[in-house]
Design a protein around this motif. Structure first.
Motif, short mmCIF file in Angstrom:
data_model
loop_
_atom_site.label_atom_id
_atom_site.label_comp_id
_atom_site.label_asym_id
_atom_site.label_seq_id
_atom_site.Cartn_x
_atom_site.Cartn_y
_atom_site.Cartn_z
N THR A 282 0.72 -1.01 0.16
CA THR A 282 0.02 0.16 -0.10
C THR A 282 0.82 1.24 -0.08
N GLU A 283 2.17 0.95 -0.10
CA GLU A 283 3.31 2.10 -0.40
C GLU A 283 3.27 3.06 0.89
N ARG A 284 3.33 2.07 2.27
CA ARG A 284 3.34 2.76 3.48
C ARG A 284 4.75 2.06 3.94
N ILE A 285 5.29 3.04 4.76
CA ILE A 285 6.65 2.46 5.21
C ILE A 285 6.68 1.61 6.29
N LEU A 286 7.20 0.87 6.30
CA LEU A 286 7.48 -0.39 7.31
C LEU A 286 8.50 -0.16 8.22
N PHE A 287 9.77 0.41 7.48
CA PHE A 287 11.08 0.67 8.21
C PHE A 287 11.96 1.55 7.44
N ALA A 288 12.69 2.37 8.16
CA ALA A 288 13.44 3.42 7.64
C ALA A 288 14.84 3.72 8.81
N ASN A 289 15.80 3.38 8.17
CA ASN A 289 16.86 3.52 9.16
C ASN A 289 17.48 5.14 9.27
N ASP A 290 18.34 5.10 10.23
CA ASP A 290 18.73 6.55 10.63
C ASP A 290 19.56 7.46 9.53
N ALA A 291 20.05 6.58 8.51
CA ALA A 291 20.84 7.11 7.17
C ALA A 291 19.77 7.73 6.34
N ALA A 292 18.62 6.96 6.28
CA ALA A 292 17.71 7.31 5.24
C ALA A 292 17.00 8.63 5.82
N MET A 293 16.72 8.78 7.24
CA MET A 293 16.29 9.91 7.53
C MET A 293 17.17 10.89 7.21
N ASP A 294 18.43 11.09 7.79
CA ASP A 294 19.32 12.17 7.50
C ASP A 294 19.73 12.49 5.99
N LEU A 295 19.85 11.23 4.99
CA LEU A 295 19.63 11.68 3.55
C LEU A 295 18.54 12.54 3.16
N LEU A 296 17.44 12.36 3.58
CA LEU A 296 16.15 13.01 3.11
C LEU A 296 15.77 14.18 4.10
N ASP A 297 16.75 14.38 4.87
CA ASP A 297 16.49 15.73 5.91
C ASP A 297 15.07 15.63 6.41
N ILE A 298 14.93 14.36 7.29
CA ILE A 298 13.47 14.25 7.67
C ILE A 298 13.84 14.43 9.22
N THR A 299 13.15 15.35 9.89
CA THR A 299 13.39 15.59 11.46
C THR A 299 12.42 14.70 12.24
N SER A 300 11.58 13.89 11.97
CA SER A 300 10.57 13.25 12.61
C SER A 300 11.31 12.11 13.04
N SER A 301 10.82 11.42 14.10
CA SER A 301 11.47 10.13 14.73
C SER A 301 10.91 8.99 13.79
N GLN A 302 11.50 8.02 13.96
CA GLN A 302 11.43 6.73 13.21
C GLN A 302 9.76 6.24 13.58
N GLN A 303 9.40 6.32 14.83
CA GLN A 303 8.32 5.76 15.19
C GLN A 303 7.11 6.59 14.54
N GLN A 304 7.44 7.95 14.10
CA GLN A 304 6.36 8.76 13.51
C GLN A 304 6.36 8.46 12.07
N VAL A 305 7.45 8.15 11.52
CA VAL A 305 7.49 7.89 9.98
C VAL A 305 6.89 6.68 9.61
N ILE A 306 7.11 5.56 10.73
CA ILE A 306 6.48 4.13 10.06
C ILE A 306 4.95 4.27 9.92
N GLY A 307 4.47 3.74 9.00
CA GLY A 307 3.00 3.62 8.74
C GLY A 307 2.61 4.85 7.83
N ARG A 308 3.26 5.75 7.69
CA ARG A 308 3.01 7.11 6.57
C ARG A 308 3.18 6.49 5.11
#
Length: 614
Positions: A282-308
């Motif tokens: 369904t194109e929803r995020i199951l997992f994202a590591n810290d490197a992906a968050m840094d590369l995409l300049d995402i300031t949210s936590s991993q728990q907030q990203v999962i499921g979106r």
């Protein structure tokens, strides 16, 4: 609930149940016995009454023409009948006159009427009147009609039977029944206690088994004595306990293995430089590591990203189409995108997760910003090298062809062409030497003999080498030495090359009557080397790229000065190799200052280095 309370409650319930059962059975037995005794007594009384009625009918028939008397044979027979069955009787004819009675009846009830007051044409009233006459206590009164052979009533027979024997019989039956009931209750209570104890012990054993089984452990010792018929059940439960404990242990080990594997995988993914994002169907995020968050300049936590939905974080239509393609048909796909805010260039590799249907996609993110920059620099480097080599080679070729065409026969022109050939050959030689020097530094091999040296010595040697050049160009080359010994860990030739390139650059871009000043000192942690000139300066737009290979602010002036465009790049790489840094300060028309910082070696570190075993 404790075992004592459970035992007491169970025993009371079992006892009440047994008491009710025994009492019900006893009552039923007593009632049945009494009913049977009543029935037997009724049958006997009816049989006796039938006999007595027949005797009374004979007595009435024999005395139908004269008055009855007690001495008659029939009256005597009736008296014997009453005595044999312990009965009392009174015989009345149809007219209501007393025709005979038993001796006991007369003595006990002398008030029996000789004549009934009820008329003879009312037999039912006569029957009721006789029935209601007084009788001894605990006795039974029965009144029977006496019929002639034609069926007409000729008299009434009143019989009184004592119920004392029947009452005694009833009391004896009740006493025996209640005695048996009490004994049965005592035995039942004992049996209930034994059963309750067995049930309680079995319950305690089962509770222990369930508790230990719930913790996944094995019961090594369990007291099964006194459990009675529950022993087989407890044995089966113990076998189940062993099996469950083995299964739980296997599951625990498997879970630990999975947890260790998950932790190792999480550690690997967290330590990866590449970003990793897992997306479901369904194109929803199951997992994202810290490197992906840094590369995409995402300031949210991993728990907030999962499921979106991932396209909320990666707002790029090409990347979304790539994910949809991998989910639908292809195994892998790649895309690149540039983040608008940070100008990062990110490469995406989408891979299909195994399974049918496809459970999702894994996106691997690479930061290719530096790679693309290096590719651009390499392309420019190749282009610049080709251009730098082409210019002197073309000049040499032109001079050679001119001389071959006849200019060699003219000494004046031949000398000029040979001078140009020599000049361009020297330029090629210097360019090649600088390229080899730069390649040697970038190879990161042990190309330098690092040792602790006094940095003032190679700096002074380099200054002395450039004094003639400065005088020829009418530029004052000044220096400010220090009286203290400044130690650094470097290669003397490398320091000379570093300072020489900075002096070459300063002298090349400082006009006549200008000044170049060299100084070196310590700030307690670093040795600071400063090369300042009063030359033309560098425009701020060029300062960022001044250390790139073949980059020139003024190409024509650089070539006229004999520069290769590699000097400052070599200086930067040498500073990095020796663990230092270089800074630039410049204003157009006012001059340029290069500041080199190298780590200072203290006296203690110098002593340790001298006594270090080879």
């Amino acid at each position: 609930m404790g075992l004592s309370r459970y035992f007491l409650r169970t025993w009371i319930l079992c006892s009440l149940l047994v008491v009710f059962c025994v009492l019900g059975f006893s009552v039923a037995v007593i009632r049945h016995s009494l009913a049977r005794a009543e029935s037997q007594a009724s049958r006997e009384l009816n049989s006796q009454l039938n006999w007595g009625v027949n005797l009374a009918a004979e007595a009435l028939n024999s005395s139908s023409d004269e008055a009855a008397n007690s001495d008659s044979t029939d009256q005597n027979t009736l008296q014997k009948w009453a005595q044999s069955f312990d009965l009392s009787f009174a015989l009345y004819d149809i007219q209501g006159a007393l025709q005979g009675h038993s001796i006991d009846e007369t003595s006990a009830f002398s008030h029996l009427p000789k004549q009934l007051s009820v008329r003879s044409d009312q037999p039912d009233d006569q029957l009721k009147a006789l029935t209601n006459l007084p009788a001894p206590p605990r006795s039974r009164v029965v009144v029977k009609r006496i019929l002639n052979p034609e069926g007409s009533p000729i008299g009434l027979l009143r019989v009184v039977r004592s119920e004392a024997d029947l009452q005694n019989y009833r009391w004896q039956i009740s006493l025996a029944a209640w005695t048996i009931t009490i004994l049965g209750l005592l035995i039942a209570l004992l049996l209930a206690w034994l059963l309750t104890r067995s049930i309680t012990r079995a319950r305690a054993a089962i509770a222990v088994i369930c508790d230990v089984t719930g913790h996944g452990e094995i019961i090594h010792h369990l007291d099964q004595s006194g459990t009675g018929d529950f022993e087989d059940l407890i044995t089966s439960l113990r076998q189940m306990n062993v099996q469950n404990a083995n299964r739980i242990e296997a599951l625990r080990q498997e879970s630990q293995t999975q947890e260790d594997y998950s932790n190792r995988l999480s550690t690997v993914l967290a330590g990866m430089v590449e970003g990793v994002i897992a997306v479901n169907t369904t194109e929803r995020i199951l997992f994202a590591n810290d490197a992906a968050m840094d590369l995409l300049d995402i300031t949210s936590s991993q728990q907030q990203v999962i499921g979106r939905p991932f396209w909320e974080l990666i707002r790029n239509l090409d990347v979304r189409k790539m994910v949809q393609e991998v989910l639908s048909r292809v195994d892998q796909a790649t895309r690149e995108m540039e983040l608008p805010r940070s100008n990062k260039r990110i490469a995406f590799l989408a891979s299909r997760l195994p399974g049918d249907p496809c459970p999702g996609v894994v996106l691997v993110l690479h930061n290719v910003t530096e790679l693309r920059r290096l590719e651009r620099i390499r392309s420019e480097f190749v282009s610049n090298v080709g251009h730098e080599l082409k210019t002197p080679l073309a000049a040499i070729q032109a001079c050679t062809e001119t001389m071959l065409d006849g200019a060699i026969e003219e000494p004046e022109h031949a000398r000029r062409f040979l001078s140009q050939i020599s000049e361009h050959a020297d330029r090629l030689h210097k360019l090649i030497i600088d390229l080899m020097e730069l390649a040697k530094i970038e190879s990161e091999e042990d190309v330098f003999d690092l040792q602790i040296i006094d940095i003032g010595i190679p700096i002074q040697e380099s200054i002395d080498e450039h004094q003639p050049v400065a005088k020829a160009r009418q530029v004052r080359l000044e220096y400010e030495p220090t009286i203290e010994e400044l130690l650094v860990k470097a290669d003397p030739d490398g320091i000379r090359t570093l300072v020489s390139n900075l002096l070459d650059n300063a002298l090349n871009y400082t006009p006549a009557s200008g000044k170049v000043r060299v100084s070196w000192k310590s700030d307690g942690q670093d040795v600071i080397i400063t090369v300042a000139d009063s030359g033309i300066g560098i425009d701020p737009g060029h300062q960022e790229r001044i250390f790139e290979r073949f980059y020139r602010v003024d190409s024509a002036r650089s070539r006229d000065a004999g520069g290769t465009g590699l000097g400052l790049s070599i200086v930067k790489h040498l500073c990095q190799y020796f663990g230092g840094t270089i800074e630039l300060q410049s204003q157009p028309g006012k001059g340029t200052t290069f500041t080199v910082r190298l780590p200072l070696v203290t006296a203690e570190i110098n002593e340790l280095e001298q006594y270090r075993p080879l």
